[in-house]
Design an enzyme around this catalytic site. Structure first.
Site, PDB file in Angstrom:
ATOM      1  N   HIS A  72      51.586  15.555  -2.365  1.00  0.00           N
ATOM      2  CA  HIS A  72      52.628  16.306  -3.064  1.00  0.00           C
ATOM      3  C   HIS A  72      52.070  17.639  -3.552  1.00  0.00           C
ATOM      4  O   HIS A  72      50.937  17.718  -4.005  1.00  0.00           O
ATOM      5  CB  HIS A  72      53.209  15.486  -4.220  1.00  0.00           C
ATOM      6  CG  HIS A  72      54.194  14.488  -3.741  1.00  0.00           C
ATOM      7  ND1 HIS A  72      55.549  14.698  -3.788  1.00  0.00           N
ATOM      8  CD2 HIS A  72      54.030  13.291  -3.160  1.00  0.00           C
ATOM      9  CE1 HIS A  72      56.169  13.667  -3.269  1.00  0.00           C
ATOM     10  NE2 HIS A  72      55.267  12.794  -2.874  1.00  0.00           N
ATOM     11  N   PRO A  73      52.899  18.671  -3.463  1.00  0.00           N
ATOM     12  CA  PRO A  73      52.443  19.992  -3.917  1.00  0.00           C
ATOM     13  C   PRO A  73      52.494  20.110  -5.437  1.00  0.00           C
ATOM     14  O   PRO A  73      53.238  19.389  -6.107  1.00  0.00           O
ATOM     15  CB  PRO A  73      53.467  20.936  -3.281  1.00  0.00           C
ATOM     16  CG  PRO A  73      54.721  20.109  -3.209  1.00  0.00           C
ATOM     17  CD  PRO A  73      54.247  18.702  -2.908  1.00  0.00           C
ATOM     18  N   SER A  89      60.704  20.100  -0.247  1.00  0.00           N
ATOM     19  CA  SER A  89      60.078  20.452  -1.531  1.00  0.00           C
ATOM     20  C   SER A  89      60.524  21.818  -2.018  1.00  0.00           C
ATOM     21  O   SER A  89      60.720  22.025  -3.218  1.00  0.00           O
ATOM     22  CB  SER A  89      58.550  20.419  -1.411  1.00  0.00           C
ATOM     23  OG  SER A  89      58.092  19.099  -1.405  1.00  0.00           O
ATOM     24  N   GLU A  92      63.936  21.398  -3.522  1.00  0.00           N
ATOM     25  CA  GLU A  92      63.854  20.627  -4.760  1.00  0.00           C
ATOM     26  C   GLU A  92      63.301  21.471  -5.901  1.00  0.00           C
ATOM     27  O   GLU A  92      63.847  21.471  -7.009  1.00  0.00           O
ATOM     28  CB  GLU A  92      63.009  19.366  -4.544  1.00  0.00           C
ATOM     29  CG  GLU A  92      63.699  18.351  -3.658  1.00  0.00           C
ATOM     30  CD  GLU A  92      62.782  17.337  -3.009  1.00  0.00           C
ATOM     31  OE1 GLU A  92      63.310  16.424  -2.342  1.00  0.00           O
ATOM     32  OE2 GLU A  92      61.540  17.444  -3.136  1.00  0.00           O
ATOM     33  N   GLN A  93      62.212  22.201  -5.635  1.00  0.00           N
ATOM     34  CA  GLN A  93      61.630  23.022  -6.695  1.00  0.00           C
ATOM     35  C   GLN A  93      62.587  24.149  -7.097  1.00  0.00           C
ATOM     36  O   GLN A  93      62.721  24.468  -8.278  1.00  0.00           O
ATOM     37  CB  GLN A  93      60.262  23.560  -6.276  1.00  0.00           C
ATOM     38  CG  GLN A  93      59.218  22.445  -6.229  1.00  0.00           C
ATOM     39  CD  GLN A  93      57.791  22.942  -6.348  1.00  0.00           C
ATOM     40  OE1 GLN A  93      57.519  23.982  -6.932  1.00  0.00           O
ATOM     41  NE2 GLN A  93      56.869  22.166  -5.798  1.00  0.00           N
ATOM     42  N   PHE A 124      50.658  16.319 -10.527  1.00  0.00           N
ATOM     43  CA  PHE A 124      51.749  15.735 -11.297  1.00  0.00           C
ATOM     44  C   PHE A 124      52.962  15.635 -10.387  1.00  0.00           C
ATOM     45  O   PHE A 124      53.418  16.636  -9.842  1.00  0.00           O
ATOM     46  CB  PHE A 124      52.059  16.622 -12.508  1.00  0.00           C
ATOM     47  CG  PHE A 124      53.213  16.159 -13.329  1.00  0.00           C
ATOM     48  CD1 PHE A 124      53.117  15.025 -14.118  1.00  0.00           C
ATOM     49  CD2 PHE A 124      54.415  16.865 -13.322  1.00  0.00           C
ATOM     50  CE1 PHE A 124      54.185  14.597 -14.889  1.00  0.00           C
ATOM     51  CE2 PHE A 124      55.497  16.448 -14.085  1.00  0.00           C
ATOM     52  CZ  PHE A 124      55.375  15.306 -14.870  1.00  0.00           C
ATOM     53  N   VAL A 125      53.462  14.417 -10.194  1.00  0.00           N
ATOM     54  CA  VAL A 125      54.621  14.189  -9.328  1.00  0.00           C
ATOM     55  C   VAL A 125      55.780  13.744 -10.206  1.00  0.00           C
ATOM     56  O   VAL A 125      55.674  12.790 -10.971  1.00  0.00           O
ATOM     57  CB  VAL A 125      54.318  13.124  -8.245  1.00  0.00           C
ATOM     58  CG1 VAL A 125      55.557  12.836  -7.413  1.00  0.00           C
ATOM     59  CG2 VAL A 125      53.152  13.553  -7.362  1.00  0.00           C
ATOM     60  N   CYS A 127      60.316  13.696  -9.962  1.00  0.00           N
ATOM     61  CA  CYS A 127      61.539  13.978  -9.207  1.00  0.00           C
ATOM     62  C   CYS A 127      62.261  15.106  -9.937  1.00  0.00           C
ATOM     63  O   CYS A 127      62.989  14.867 -10.894  1.00  0.00           O
ATOM     64  CB  CYS A 127      62.403  12.723  -9.116  1.00  0.00           C
ATOM     65  SG  CYS A 127      63.910  12.977  -8.175  1.00  0.00           S
TER      66      CYS A 127
END
Length: 175
Positions: A72-73, A89, A92-93, A124-125, A127
Protein backbone atom coordinates in the site's frame (compact mmCIF):
# COMPACT_ATOMS: atom_id res chain seq x y z
CA UNK A 1 -12.44 2.92 -14.00
CA UNK A 2 -15.04 3.55 -16.63
CA UNK A 3 -16.01 0.02 -17.55
CA UNK A 4 -19.53 -1.32 -17.37
CA UNK A 5 -20.42 -3.10 -14.16
CA UNK A 6 -20.79 -6.86 -14.19
CA UNK A 7 -24.02 -8.64 -13.36
CA UNK A 8 -23.78 -11.79 -11.26
CA UNK A 9 -24.48 -13.84 -14.38
CA UNK A 10 -21.66 -12.09 -16.29
CA UNK A 11 -19.31 -12.49 -13.33
CA UNK A 12 -19.98 -16.21 -13.12
CA UNK A 13 -19.42 -16.56 -16.89
CA UNK A 14 -15.92 -15.04 -16.78
CA UNK A 15 -13.04 -17.32 -17.65
CA UNK A 16 -10.35 -17.53 -14.94
CA UNK A 17 -8.12 -15.25 -17.04
CA UNK A 18 -10.92 -12.68 -17.43
CA UNK A 19 -11.69 -12.85 -13.71
CA UNK A 20 -8.01 -12.29 -12.87
CA UNK A 21 -7.86 -9.26 -15.17
CA UNK A 22 -11.04 -7.63 -13.81
CA UNK A 23 -10.28 -8.23 -10.10
CA UNK A 24 -6.46 -8.18 -10.11
CA UNK A 25 -6.19 -5.00 -8.04
CA UNK A 26 -9.08 -5.27 -5.59
CA UNK A 27 -6.29 -6.06 -3.12
CA UNK A 28 -3.65 -3.41 -3.88
CA UNK A 29 -0.98 -4.85 -6.23
CA UNK A 30 -1.79 -8.41 -5.03
CA UNK A 31 -3.31 -10.30 -8.00
CA UNK A 32 -2.90 -13.58 -6.08
CA UNK A 33 -6.19 -12.79 -4.32
CA UNK A 34 -8.09 -12.77 -7.62
CA UNK A 35 -6.29 -15.91 -8.77
CA UNK A 36 -7.26 -17.74 -5.57
CA UNK A 37 -10.85 -16.49 -5.53
CA UNK A 38 -11.46 -17.27 -9.21
CA UNK A 39 -11.38 -20.96 -8.29
CA UNK A 40 -14.55 -20.40 -6.24
CA UNK A 41 -16.70 -19.34 -9.24
CA UNK A 42 -19.69 -19.57 -9.54
CA UNK A 43 -20.72 -17.26 -6.70
CA UNK A 44 -24.24 -17.30 -5.27
CA UNK A 45 -24.12 -13.53 -4.75
CA UNK A 46 -21.76 -10.59 -4.75
CA UNK A 47 -21.75 -10.72 -0.96
CA UNK A 48 -20.60 -14.34 -1.15
CA UNK A 49 -17.75 -13.30 -3.45
CA UNK A 50 -16.74 -10.46 -1.12
CA UNK A 51 -16.77 -12.88 1.82
CA UNK A 52 -14.46 -15.24 -0.08
CA UNK A 53 -11.98 -12.40 -0.69
CA UNK A 54 -12.21 -11.37 2.98
CA UNK A 55 -11.71 -14.94 4.19
CA UNK A 56 -8.75 -15.31 1.83
CA UNK A 57 -7.13 -12.24 3.39
CA UNK A 58 -7.86 -13.37 6.93
CA UNK A 59 -6.33 -16.82 6.40
CA UNK A 60 -3.02 -15.54 5.02
CA UNK A 61 0.14 -16.05 6.98
CA UNK A 62 1.49 -13.10 8.96
CA UNK A 63 4.30 -12.84 6.37
CA UNK A 64 1.82 -12.47 3.50
CA UNK A 65 -0.34 -10.04 5.46
CA UNK A 66 2.79 -7.94 5.98
CA UNK A 67 3.59 -8.16 2.25
CA UNK A 68 0.11 -6.90 1.39
CA UNK A 69 0.34 -4.04 3.88
CA UNK A 70 3.75 -3.05 2.49
CA UNK A 71 2.29 -2.86 -1.03
CA UNK A 72 0.00 0.00 0.00
CA UNK A 73 1.21 3.50 -0.79
CA UNK A 74 1.79 6.19 1.80
CA UNK A 75 -1.18 8.51 2.10
CA UNK A 76 -0.45 11.75 0.22
CA UNK A 77 3.08 10.46 -0.41
CA UNK A 78 5.58 10.56 -3.25
CA UNK A 79 3.60 8.17 -5.46
CA UNK A 80 0.63 10.53 -5.35
CA UNK A 81 2.88 13.52 -6.06
CA UNK A 82 4.48 11.80 -9.06
CA UNK A 83 1.23 10.27 -10.39
CA UNK A 84 2.51 6.71 -9.88
CA UNK A 85 -0.36 5.36 -7.80
CA UNK A 86 -2.60 2.65 -9.17
CA UNK A 87 -5.76 4.07 -10.72
CA UNK A 88 -7.78 2.79 -7.75
CA UNK A 89 -5.49 4.34 -5.11
CA UNK A 90 -5.33 7.61 -7.00
CA UNK A 91 -9.14 7.89 -7.06
CA UNK A 92 -9.42 6.86 -3.41
CA UNK A 93 -6.85 9.36 -2.17
CA UNK A 94 -8.44 12.11 -4.27
CA UNK A 95 -11.86 11.25 -2.81
CA UNK A 96 -10.45 12.12 0.62
CA UNK A 97 -8.82 15.31 -0.67
CA UNK A 98 -5.31 13.98 -0.06
CA UNK A 99 -4.24 15.34 -3.44
CA UNK A 100 -5.17 18.87 -2.35
CA UNK A 101 -3.61 19.20 1.11
CA UNK A 102 -2.06 22.44 2.26
CA UNK A 103 1.73 22.28 2.59
CA UNK A 104 1.36 22.27 6.39
CA UNK A 105 -1.16 19.39 6.38
CA UNK A 106 0.99 17.44 3.92
CA UNK A 107 4.02 17.93 6.17
CA UNK A 108 2.05 16.73 9.23
CA UNK A 109 0.78 13.64 7.43
CA UNK A 110 4.23 12.88 5.97
CA UNK A 111 5.76 13.09 9.45
CA UNK A 112 3.09 10.78 10.93
CA UNK A 113 3.43 8.34 8.01
CA UNK A 114 7.20 8.20 8.57
CA UNK A 115 6.84 7.65 12.32
CA UNK A 116 4.21 4.94 11.76
CA UNK A 117 6.26 3.16 9.09
CA UNK A 118 9.40 3.23 11.28
CA UNK A 119 7.50 1.63 14.14
CA UNK A 120 5.60 -1.04 12.19
CA UNK A 121 7.60 -1.60 9.00
CA UNK A 122 4.63 -0.91 6.71
CA UNK A 123 2.62 2.18 5.76
CA UNK A 124 -0.48 3.34 7.58
CA UNK A 125 -3.40 1.68 5.77
CA UNK A 126 -6.89 3.08 6.11
CA UNK A 127 -9.95 2.91 3.90
CA UNK A 128 -9.92 6.60 3.00
CA UNK A 129 -13.36 6.43 1.43
CA UNK A 130 -14.73 5.58 4.88
CA UNK A 131 -12.43 8.02 6.73
CA UNK A 132 -12.89 10.68 4.12
CA UNK A 133 -12.03 13.69 6.25
CA UNK A 134 -8.37 14.60 6.62
CA UNK A 135 -8.86 15.18 10.35
CA UNK A 136 -10.25 11.65 10.76
CA UNK A 137 -7.24 10.22 8.95
CA UNK A 138 -4.85 12.20 11.18
CA UNK A 139 -6.74 11.08 14.28
CA UNK A 140 -6.59 7.48 13.09
CA UNK A 141 -2.84 7.40 12.53
CA UNK A 142 -2.23 9.29 15.80
CA UNK A 143 -4.33 6.76 17.72
CA UNK A 144 -3.14 3.63 15.93
CA UNK A 145 0.55 4.44 16.30
CA UNK A 146 0.13 3.45 19.98
CA UNK A 147 -0.93 -0.11 19.08
CA UNK A 148 1.40 -3.08 19.11
CA UNK A 149 2.50 -4.65 15.80
CA UNK A 150 0.13 -7.63 16.06
CA UNK A 151 -2.85 -5.31 16.57
CA UNK A 152 -1.78 -3.10 13.68
CA UNK A 153 -1.36 -6.01 11.28
CA UNK A 154 -4.93 -7.14 12.00
CA UNK A 155 -6.35 -3.60 11.91
CA UNK A 156 -4.46 -2.95 8.67
CA UNK A 157 -5.80 -6.14 7.08
CA UNK A 158 -9.28 -5.11 8.27
CA UNK A 159 -8.80 -1.85 6.36
CA UNK A 160 -7.58 -3.81 3.30
CA UNK A 161 -10.83 -5.82 3.48
CA UNK A 162 -12.87 -2.59 3.46
CA UNK A 163 -10.89 -1.29 0.48
CA UNK A 164 -11.30 -4.63 -1.31
CA UNK A 165 -15.06 -4.62 -0.69
CA UNK A 166 -15.48 -1.10 -2.09
CA UNK A 167 -13.30 -1.89 -5.10
CA UNK A 168 -15.37 -4.98 -5.87
CA UNK A 169 -18.58 -2.98 -5.57
CA UNK A 170 -17.15 -0.53 -8.12
CA UNK A 171 -16.89 -3.42 -10.60
CA UNK A 172 -20.23 -5.16 -10.11
CA UNK A 173 -23.87 -4.24 -10.60
CA UNK A 174 -25.65 -5.01 -7.34
CA UNK A 175 -29.09 -4.11 -8.72
Amino acid sequence: MMRSKLSLEQLNALTPTEFHKVFENVVECWPEAAIFCSAMVPFKSFEAMITIFENYLQRLSIENKLRILRLHPDLAGKLLDTHQLTEESSLEQASAGLDKLTPQDKKRLTMLNKEYKEKFGFPFVVCVREASKFEAILAGVTERINNNPEQEIEIGIGEVKKICRLRILELVNKL
